[in-house]
Design a protein around this motif. Sequence first.
Motif, PDB file in Angstrom:
ATOM      1  N   GLU A 110      45.808  31.087  37.191  1.00 30.51           N
ATOM      2  CA  GLU A 110      45.888  30.652  38.589  1.00 30.51           C
ATOM      3  C   GLU A 110      47.302  30.773  39.130  1.00 30.51           C
ATOM      4  OE1 GLU A 110      44.369  26.675  38.579  1.00 30.51           O
ATOM      5  OE2 GLU A 110      42.291  27.306  38.245  1.00 30.51           O
ATOM      6  N   SER A 111      48.298  30.410  38.329  1.00 26.21           N
ATOM      7  CA  SER A 111      49.677  30.507  38.818  1.00 26.21           C
ATOM      8  C   SER A 111      50.083  31.952  38.999  1.00 26.21           C
ATOM      9  CB  SER A 111      50.641  29.780  37.884  1.00 26.21           C
ATOM     10  OG  SER A 111      50.682  30.396  36.620  1.00 26.21           O
ATOM     11  N   LYS A 112      49.619  32.862  38.145  1.00 27.52           N
ATOM     12  CA  LYS A 112      49.906  34.288  38.310  1.00 27.52           C
ATOM     13  C   LYS A 112      49.254  34.827  39.575  1.00 27.52           C
ATOM     14  CE  LYS A 112      50.622  35.444  33.477  1.00 27.52           C
ATOM     15  NZ  LYS A 112      50.107  36.163  32.303  1.00 27.52           N
ATOM     16  N   GLU A 113      48.025  34.368  39.843  1.00 29.19           N
ATOM     17  CA  GLU A 113      47.317  34.812  41.057  1.00 29.19           C
ATOM     18  C   GLU A 113      48.024  34.326  42.297  1.00 29.19           C
ATOM     19  OE1 GLU A 113      43.339  33.405  40.491  1.00 29.19           O
ATOM     20  OE2 GLU A 113      42.817  35.031  39.121  1.00 29.19           O
ATOM     21  N   LEU A 114      48.578  33.119  42.272  1.00 25.16           N
ATOM     22  CA  LEU A 114      49.306  32.594  43.426  1.00 25.16           C
ATOM     23  C   LEU A 114      50.596  33.385  43.678  1.00 25.16           C
ATOM     24  CD1 LEU A 114      48.956  28.736  42.914  1.00 25.16           C
ATOM     25  CD2 LEU A 114      47.850  30.130  44.667  1.00 25.16           C
ATOM     26  N   VAL A 115      51.260  33.793  42.612  1.00 26.01           N
ATOM     27  CA  VAL A 115      52.496  34.543  42.746  1.00 26.01           C
ATOM     28  C   VAL A 115      52.235  35.930  43.296  1.00 26.01           C
ATOM     29  CG1 VAL A 115      54.380  35.599  41.415  1.00 26.01           C
ATOM     30  CG2 VAL A 115      53.684  33.263  40.936  1.00 26.01           C
ATOM     31  N   THR A 116      51.153  36.570  42.888  1.00 26.26           N
ATOM     32  CA  THR A 116      50.869  37.929  43.335  1.00 26.26           C
ATOM     33  C   THR A 116      50.174  37.987  44.684  1.00 26.26           C
ATOM     34  OG1 THR A 116      48.774  37.948  42.093  1.00 26.26           O
ATOM     35  CG2 THR A 116      50.728  38.824  40.988  1.00 26.26           C
ATOM     36  N   SER A 117      49.671  36.879  45.214  1.00 30.62           N
ATOM     37  CA  SER A 117      48.986  36.938  46.504  1.00 30.62           C
ATOM     38  C   SER A 117      49.921  36.691  47.652  1.00 30.62           C
ATOM     39  CB  SER A 117      47.849  35.959  46.621  1.00 30.62           C
ATOM     40  OG  SER A 117      47.828  34.901  45.791  1.00 30.62           O
TER      41      SER A 117
END
Length: 70
Positions: A63-70
């Motif tokens: 989830e934290s990776k998805e937030l960084v890439t979005s």
Amino acid sequence: MFRSIDDANLAISKAIATYNTVRPHMSIDYMTPQEARECTGPLKKRWRSYREDAIQKARKDKESKELVTS
């Protein structure tokens, strides 16, 4: 040492019966597994699942990776 396979199987059956019906377990409020199985509703969990911890950590990391890439 056992004299035969039948003697070994009998000893195993007795050990399993003791584990499930005689020996209380701290992780299930000092009930036997048989008593815990007969209870209704959820049991209070008194142990730590390192597998569940790892799954939750992986989800948070994803989830934290998805937030960084979005």
